[in-house]
Structures are given as C-alpha cells and as structure tokens.
Design a protein around this motif. Structure first.
Motif, PDB file in Angstrom:
ATOM      1  N   ALA A 192       0.831  -1.203   0.000  1.00  0.00           N
ATOM      2  CA  ALA A 192       0.000   0.000   0.000  1.00  0.00           C
ATOM      3  C   ALA A 192       0.865   1.252   0.000  1.00  0.00           C
ATOM      4  CB  ALA A 192      -0.933   0.006   1.208  1.00  0.00           C
ATOM      5  N   ALA A 193       1.926   1.262   0.805  1.00  0.00           N
ATOM      6  CA  ALA A 193       2.819   2.427   0.839  1.00  0.00           C
ATOM      7  C   ALA A 193       3.441   2.658  -0.533  1.00  0.00           C
ATOM      8  CB  ALA A 193       3.904   2.232   1.900  1.00  0.00           C
ATOM      9  N   GLY A 194       3.861   1.577  -1.194  1.00  0.00           N
ATOM     10  CA  GLY A 194       4.438   1.709  -2.528  1.00  0.00           C
ATOM     11  C   GLY A 194       3.434   2.241  -3.537  1.00  0.00           C
ATOM     12  N   ALA A 195       2.196   1.770  -3.444  1.00  0.00           N
ATOM     13  CA  ALA A 195       1.158   2.234  -4.364  1.00  0.00           C
ATOM     14  C   ALA A 195       0.792   3.693  -4.099  1.00  0.00           C
ATOM     15  CB  ALA A 195      -0.080   1.348  -4.239  1.00  0.00           C
ATOM     16  N   MET A 196       0.793   4.087  -2.835  1.00  0.00           N
ATOM     17  CA  MET A 196       0.545   5.493  -2.495  1.00  0.00           C
ATOM     18  C   MET A 196       1.639   6.380  -3.082  1.00  0.00           C
ATOM     19  SD  MET A 196      -0.461   5.158   1.530  1.00  0.00           S
ATOM     20  CE  MET A 196      -1.982   4.394   2.098  1.00  0.00           C
ATOM     21  N   ARG A 197       2.880   5.928  -2.906  1.00  0.00           N
ATOM     22  CA  ARG A 197       4.016   6.694  -3.429  1.00  0.00           C
ATOM     23  C   ARG A 197       3.899   6.840  -4.944  1.00  0.00           C
ATOM     24  NH1 ARG A 197       9.270   5.978  -5.317  1.00  0.00           N
ATOM     25  NH2 ARG A 197      10.782   7.494  -4.494  1.00  0.00           N
ATOM     26  N   GLN A 198       3.554   5.747  -5.634  1.00  0.00           N
ATOM     27  CA  GLN A 198       3.436   5.790  -7.087  1.00  0.00           C
ATOM     28  C   GLN A 198       2.297   6.708  -7.524  1.00  0.00           C
ATOM     29  OE1 GLN A 198       5.640   4.402  -9.250  1.00  0.00           O
ATOM     30  NE2 GLN A 198       4.486   5.654 -10.719  1.00  0.00           N
ATOM     31  N   GLN A 199       1.202   6.682  -6.781  1.00  0.00           N
ATOM     32  CA  GLN A 199       0.077   7.561  -7.103  1.00  0.00           C
ATOM     33  C   GLN A 199       0.498   9.027  -7.047  1.00  0.00           C
ATOM     34  OE1 GLN A 199      -2.967   7.099  -8.144  1.00  0.00           O
ATOM     35  NE2 GLN A 199      -3.824   9.133  -7.802  1.00  0.00           N
ATOM     36  N   LEU A 200       1.266   9.384  -6.025  1.00  0.00           N
ATOM     37  CA  LEU A 200       1.702  10.771  -5.877  1.00  0.00           C
ATOM     38  C   LEU A 200       2.764  11.141  -6.913  1.00  0.00           C
ATOM     39  CD1 LEU A 200       1.706  10.856  -1.989  1.00  0.00           C
ATOM     40  CD2 LEU A 200       0.203  12.182  -3.482  1.00  0.00           C
ATOM     41  N   LEU A 201       3.647  10.186  -7.251  1.00  0.00           N
ATOM     42  CA  LEU A 201       4.628  10.441  -8.304  1.00  0.00           C
ATOM     43  C   LEU A 201       3.939  10.683  -9.643  1.00  0.00           C
ATOM     44  CD1 LEU A 201       7.328   7.737  -7.477  1.00  0.00           C
ATOM     45  CD2 LEU A 201       7.616  10.221  -7.269  1.00  0.00           C
ATOM     46  N   THR A 202       2.863   9.951  -9.890  1.00  0.00           N
ATOM     47  CA  THR A 202       2.139  10.060 -11.154  1.00  0.00           C
ATOM     48  C   THR A 202       1.586  11.461 -11.380  1.00  0.00           C
ATOM     49  OG1 THR A 202       1.565   7.709 -11.122  1.00  0.00           O
ATOM     50  CG2 THR A 202       0.171   9.144 -12.477  1.00  0.00           C
ATOM     51  N   VAL A 203       1.240  12.140 -10.285  1.00  0.00           N
ATOM     52  CA  VAL A 203       0.696  13.500 -10.416  1.00  0.00           C
ATOM     53  C   VAL A 203       1.756  14.563 -10.110  1.00  0.00           C
ATOM     54  CG1 VAL A 203      -1.725  12.918 -10.105  1.00  0.00           C
ATOM     55  CG2 VAL A 203      -0.307  13.303  -8.074  1.00  0.00           C
ATOM     56  N   GLY A 204       3.035  14.174 -10.219  1.00  0.00           N
ATOM     57  CA  GLY A 204       4.094  15.164 -10.214  1.00  0.00           C
ATOM     58  C   GLY A 204       4.833  15.402  -8.921  1.00  0.00           C
ATOM     59  N   ALA A 205       4.615  14.566  -7.910  1.00  0.00           N
ATOM     60  CA  ALA A 205       5.303  14.792  -6.639  1.00  0.00           C
ATOM     61  C   ALA A 205       6.805  14.553  -6.778  1.00  0.00           C
ATOM     62  CB  ALA A 205       4.733  13.884  -5.555  1.00  0.00           C
ATOM     63  N   ASP A 206       7.574  15.372  -6.075  1.00  0.00           N
ATOM     64  CA  ASP A 206       9.035  15.192  -6.002  1.00  0.00           C
ATOM     65  C   ASP A 206       9.327  13.993  -5.098  1.00  0.00           C
ATOM     66  OD1 ASP A 206      11.757  15.322  -5.398  1.00  0.00           O
ATOM     67  OD2 ASP A 206      11.768  17.500  -5.229  1.00  0.00           O
ATOM     68  N   PRO A 207      10.101  12.999  -5.585  1.00  0.00           N
ATOM     69  CA  PRO A 207      10.424  11.823  -4.755  1.00  0.00           C
ATOM     70  C   PRO A 207      11.024  12.213  -3.397  1.00  0.00           C
ATOM     71  CG  PRO A 207      11.131  11.469  -7.008  1.00  0.00           C
ATOM     72  CD  PRO A 207      10.700  12.897  -6.923  1.00  0.00           C
ATOM     73  N   GLU A 208      11.744  13.339  -3.351  1.00  0.00           N
ATOM     74  CA  GLU A 208      12.368  13.756  -2.097  1.00  0.00           C
ATOM     75  C   GLU A 208      11.331  14.088  -1.017  1.00  0.00           C
ATOM     76  OE1 GLU A 208      15.635  13.808  -1.322  1.00  0.00           O
ATOM     77  OE2 GLU A 208      15.931  12.833  -3.270  1.00  0.00           O
ATOM     78  N   LEU A 209      10.103  14.401  -1.435  1.00  0.00           N
ATOM     79  CA  LEU A 209       9.052  14.716  -0.476  1.00  0.00           C
ATOM     80  C   LEU A 209       8.297  13.484  -0.005  1.00  0.00           C
ATOM     81  CD1 LEU A 209       7.533  17.906  -2.201  1.00  0.00           C
ATOM     82  CD2 LEU A 209       9.331  17.775  -0.449  1.00  0.00           C
ATOM     83  N   LEU A 210       8.660  12.320  -0.548  1.00  0.00           N
ATOM     84  CA  LEU A 210       7.899  11.099  -0.283  1.00  0.00           C
ATOM     85  C   LEU A 210       8.680  10.089   0.539  1.00  0.00           C
ATOM     86  CD1 LEU A 210       6.355  10.618  -3.837  1.00  0.00           C
ATOM     87  CD2 LEU A 210       5.257  11.599  -1.823  1.00  0.00           C
ATOM     88  N   THR A 211       9.682  10.551   1.254  1.00  0.00           N
ATOM     89  CA  THR A 211      10.535   9.616   2.004  1.00  0.00           C
ATOM     90  C   THR A 211       9.753   8.815   3.038  1.00  0.00           C
ATOM     91  OG1 THR A 211      11.145  11.426   3.494  1.00  0.00           O
ATOM     92  CG2 THR A 211      12.660  10.942   1.680  1.00  0.00           C
ATOM     93  N   ALA A 212       8.666   9.379   3.574  1.00  0.00           N
ATOM     94  CA  ALA A 212       7.875   8.651   4.581  1.00  0.00           C
ATOM     95  C   ALA A 212       7.254   7.389   3.993  1.00  0.00           C
ATOM     96  CB  ALA A 212       6.768   9.563   5.144  1.00  0.00           C
ATOM     97  N   LEU A 213       7.062   7.359   2.670  1.00  0.00           N
ATOM     98  CA  LEU A 213       6.432   6.209   2.026  1.00  0.00           C
ATOM     99  C   LEU A 213       7.453   5.314   1.319  1.00  0.00           C
ATOM    100  CD1 LEU A 213       3.299   7.975   0.491  1.00  0.00           C
ATOM    101  CD2 LEU A 213       3.357   6.406   2.454  1.00  0.00           C
ATOM    102  N   ALA A 214       8.723   5.627   1.459  1.00  0.00           N
ATOM    103  CA  ALA A 214       9.754   4.833   0.776  1.00  0.00           C
ATOM    104  C   ALA A 214       9.843   3.443   1.381  1.00  0.00           C
ATOM    105  CB  ALA A 214      11.096   5.537   0.866  1.00  0.00           C
TER     106      ALA A 214
END
Length: 214
Positions: A192-214
């Motif tokens: 689920a964390a991986g899918a959440m991260r991918q969902q946010l990346l898909t709409v342009g999120a910077d990977p650096e802001l997604l460390t909590a879901l890494a």
C-alpha cells in the motif's frame, strides 16, 4: 462536603471513565459498536455493570463516548504528529505512513477503529452513524485539503483532483488494514505504501518529499 472531597471523587470518576473507554474502543474495533454492551464491557474492564451504567447512562451514550475517545486516539496517533511537517506533499506522505502504522501496530486490536465501526453501522441511521461519519469526513477532508495545498503550491501538477487522489490514498490504507486482518498479511502495508508513493509520483510529486512512504 469539602471541595477536596468533591475534586477527589471527580478525579476517580474521570479515571474510571478513561479506563472503561480504553477497553470500549478496543472491544468495538473487534466486535463493532453493536457488540459494545455494558455487560460485555464490565466483564472485560473489571468494572461493575452498575458503575458503567452510572458513568454513561445508556448504550447509545456509551457508543458515542467510545467514538469520541477513538477519535482522540486517531488524532493523537496520526494527525497531530504529522503537523510537524509542512503543508502539502510531505505532510500527506507522513499522514498516510502514520495511518498504515496505526493499523499495523494494532493501536486497537481490530485494526482501524473507524474501518471496523463504519462497516458495522453504515446502513443504520442515527446519532451513532452520524458520529462515525463525521470523524471519517474530517479525515477525508483533511487529507484532501493537504493535497489542495500541494496543487496550489506547485508540488503536484496543476489541475490535479485533490479529492480523487485522497480517495485513492485512503482506499489503499483501508484495503491494507482489511487484508492484514483477514489474511494476516502484513506485507499489504508495504504494498500500500508503494502504491501510495506511485500515485503521488504520477501527479508530479518530487520523490524527495515522499521519504515517509519509501
């Protein structure tokens, strides 16, 4: 009667209420709010039926107090600590990580209190359903609000639908909770964390802001 005696009784009453509600939230997370009876709670908590009845008055009052207590735990475990992060994507990632951990760590024995109780009372109109719905609406609204901040701040693509993204993120959290309980599958939280991260990346999120879901 002296103020000291009154204050002492009030303190003991407050302590008893907290103790009973701690058991009540845990029981309701497993058996649902309909399964939350004064008799069952007395057996679990070590308090007498009469003392619980004195504290809460009726089953409905007990149910409403239990929902309020669970909501306080939810806020203290997930929402309040996440406010240390700036509004936007970083806070969303932290919120969702804390939501997953709240279920994985079994803060309540039955996983997410509100997932369990929503299924129990979603087709039963009345004050109890209204209280659960209000808590859920506040949660959905808060996640969507953080996503709107992210869109407005340029952290997500312009025109991104905050409500739709929130829907997906929360659905992933709720499915991980359900799958863990039903199948004993804790890997569901990582998926689920991986899918959440991918969902946010898909709409342009910077990977650096997604460390909590890494």
């Amino acid at each position: 009667m002296s103020d000291q005696v009154v204050d002492g009784r009030r303190a003991r009453g407050d302590a008893s209420r907290r103790s009973v509600l701690s058991r009540a939230t845990d029981l309701a997370s497993v058996d649902g709010l309909d399964g939350l009876t004064i008799g069952r709670l007395a057996a679990m908590s070590g308090h007498s039926k009469s003392s619980i009845a004195t504290l809460f008055g009726s089953k409905q009052s007990l149910q409403l107090a239990t929902i309020a207590a669970a909501r306080q735990v939810f806020m203290a475990t997930i929402v309040e600590p996440s406010r240390d992060e700036p509004r936007g994507v970083r806070r969303v990632a932290t919120l969702m990580r804390r939501a997953l951990d709240y279920s994985r760590d079994r803060v309540f024995t039955g996983g997410c209190f509100f997932a369990a109780t929503s299924a129990d009372i979603d087709s039963k109109p009345g004050p109890v359903r209204d209280a659960v719905r209000a808590a859920q609406s506040d949660w959905y609204g808060y996640v969507a609000a953080q996503l709107r901040y992210a869109v407005e701040g340029g952290e997500l693509e312009e025109g991104s639908d905050a409500e739709a993204i929130a829907f997906v993120l929360i659905a992933l959290d709720e499915h991980a909770n359900s799958r863990s309980l039903l199948f004993g599958d804790d890997d569901a939280y990582d998926r689920a964390a991986g899918a959440m991260r991918q969902q946010l990346l898909t709409v342009g999120a910077d990977p650096e802001l997604l460390t909590a879901l890494a």
